[in-house]
Design a protein around this motif. Structure first.
Motif, mmCIF file in Angstrom:
data_model
loop_
_atom_site.group_PDB
_atom_site.id
_atom_site.type_symbol
_atom_site.label_atom_id
_atom_site.label_comp_id
_atom_site.label_asym_id
_atom_site.label_seq_id
_atom_site.Cartn_x
_atom_site.Cartn_y
_atom_site.Cartn_z
ATOM 1 N N UNK A 1 0.833 -1.205 0.000
ATOM 2 C CA UNK A 1 0.000 0.000 0.000
ATOM 3 C C UNK A 1 0.866 1.253 0.000
ATOM 4 N N UNK A 2 1.921 1.242 0.783
ATOM 5 C CA UNK A 2 2.815 2.405 0.850
ATOM 6 C C UNK A 2 3.406 2.707 -0.521
ATOM 7 N N UNK A 3 3.851 1.676 -1.211
ATOM 8 C CA UNK A 3 4.427 1.859 -2.542
ATOM 9 C C UNK A 3 3.344 2.313 -3.521
ATOM 10 N N UNK A 4 2.188 1.664 -3.486
ATOM 11 C CA UNK A 4 1.097 2.009 -4.397
ATOM 12 C C UNK A 4 0.607 3.434 -4.188
ATOM 13 N N UNK A 5 0.554 3.886 -2.925
ATOM 14 C CA UNK A 5 0.098 5.240 -2.626
ATOM 15 C C UNK A 5 1.012 6.300 -3.228
ATOM 16 N N UNK A 6 2.225 5.916 -3.556
ATOM 17 C CA UNK A 6 3.161 6.856 -4.175
ATOM 18 C C UNK A 6 3.060 6.830 -5.697
ATOM 19 N N UNK A 7 2.035 6.117 -6.209
ATOM 20 C CA UNK A 7 1.796 6.108 -7.647
ATOM 21 C C UNK A 7 2.653 5.121 -8.414
ATOM 22 N N UNK A 8 3.230 4.178 -7.719
ATOM 23 C CA UNK A 8 4.091 3.194 -8.367
ATOM 24 C C UNK A 8 3.536 1.814 -8.075
ATOM 25 N N UNK A 9 3.523 0.967 -9.062
ATOM 26 C CA UNK A 9 3.114 -0.409 -8.840
ATOM 27 C C UNK A 9 4.258 -1.138 -8.134
ATOM 28 N N UNK A 10 3.925 -1.998 -7.171
ATOM 29 C CA UNK A 10 4.979 -2.692 -6.427
ATOM 30 C C UNK A 10 6.024 -3.392 -7.298
ATOM 31 N N UNK A 11 5.645 -4.088 -8.377
ATOM 32 C CA UNK A 11 6.705 -4.701 -9.195
ATOM 33 C C UNK A 11 7.673 -3.676 -9.788
ATOM 34 N N UNK A 12 7.175 -2.471 -10.089
ATOM 35 C CA UNK A 12 8.060 -1.416 -10.596
ATOM 36 C C UNK A 12 9.052 -0.998 -9.515
ATOM 37 N N UNK A 13 8.562 -0.844 -8.289
ATOM 38 C CA UNK A 13 9.447 -0.455 -7.184
ATOM 39 C C UNK A 13 10.498 -1.530 -6.935
ATOM 40 N N UNK A 14 10.084 -2.801 -6.972
ATOM 41 C CA UNK A 14 11.046 -3.889 -6.773
ATOM 42 C C UNK A 14 12.075 -3.909 -7.901
ATOM 43 N N UNK A 15 11.620 -3.647 -9.128
ATOM 44 C CA UNK A 15 12.547 -3.614 -10.263
ATOM 45 C C UNK A 15 13.561 -2.482 -10.087
ATOM 46 N N UNK A 16 13.101 -1.314 -9.665
ATOM 47 C CA UNK A 16 14.031 -0.197 -9.437
ATOM 48 C C UNK A 16 15.067 -0.556 -8.375
ATOM 49 N N UNK A 17 14.620 -1.191 -7.302
ATOM 50 C CA UNK A 17 15.538 -1.589 -6.237
ATOM 51 C C UNK A 17 16.578 -2.574 -6.758
ATOM 52 N N UNK A 18 16.131 -3.556 -7.529
ATOM 53 C CA UNK A 18 17.075 -4.530 -8.085
ATOM 54 C C UNK A 18 18.061 -3.866 -9.036
ATOM 55 N N UNK A 19 17.590 -2.905 -9.793
ATOM 56 C CA UNK A 19 18.471 -2.243 -10.759
ATOM 57 C C UNK A 19 19.523 -1.366 -10.077
ATOM 58 N N UNK A 20 19.229 -0.853 -8.878
ATOM 59 C CA UNK A 20 20.262 -0.066 -8.194
ATOM 60 C C UNK A 20 21.456 -0.943 -7.849
#
Length: 179
Positions: free
Chosen positions: A45-64
């Motif tokens: 919910x925290x990630x989604x509330x920021x306008x990002x789908x959770x898989x997108x956030x996880x992908x960004x984290x992995x890419x860092x």
């Protein structure tokens, strides 16, 4: 005259029953399941509330941590289908967070790179999640956090041992099964 529909909350399913397990162990198992469920809900919910789908956030984290990883490797790490990862990357690419470039050695392979905007977005996600961790686990006393960490490490080790034993037994069964 139409009667108002009676609304009642749907009952929660009863927790699973176990054979030959003491009530304290069952209670701990249910408490662990509850915290895992709540933690997942709040993080998603925290990630989604920021306008990002959770898989997108996880992908960004992995890419860092893996800038330049191939799309195929990213799909394998995320345990998602290649078409689903392609959709996620398309969305991130459209928003300016990532670039996909063909691999120089094998043009069939697409490598994924974070843009400066993607790095900033991932940093913001980490800050929001860090705030959540501080408000939950961080709110416990230092002694409680140390004890919880110790207990969870021990439980993790025991869980891993059971998993490895099950995998070894499965492998042995497969080796002895006539074909």
């Amino acid at each position: 005259m139409i009667a108002a529909a009676k609304t009642t909350a749907c009952p929660s399913p009863p927790p699973p029953e176990f054979e030959n397990v003491d009530p304290l162990t069952v209670s701990v198992f249910h408490a662990l399941g509850r915290i895992m469920h709540l933690n997942r809900l709040v993080v998603l919910k925290t990630v989604s509330d920021r306008g990002v789908q959770p898989p997108e956030a996880f992908a960004l984290t992995l890419l860092t941590r893996n800038d330049g990883i191939s799309q195929r490797e990213l799909a394998d790490i995320l345990h998602l289908s290649h078409p689903r990862v392609s959709m996620i990357l398309r969305s991130l690419e459209d928003s300016g967070a990532v670039l996909r470039c063909p691999d120089e050695a094998d043009r069939r392979v697409a490598r994924v790179f974070l843009t400066p905007d993607g790095r900033q977005r991932e940093k913001e996600h980490r800050a929001v999640l860090g705030d959540f961790v501080n408000r939950t686990i961080g709110a416990l006393s230092e002694d409680d956090r140390r004890e919880l960490a110790r207990l969870l490490r021990e439980l993790g080790d025991r869980t891993l041992n059971v998993f490895q034993e099950e995998q070894a037994a499965k492998s042995q069964r497969e080796d002895t099964t006539p074909r």
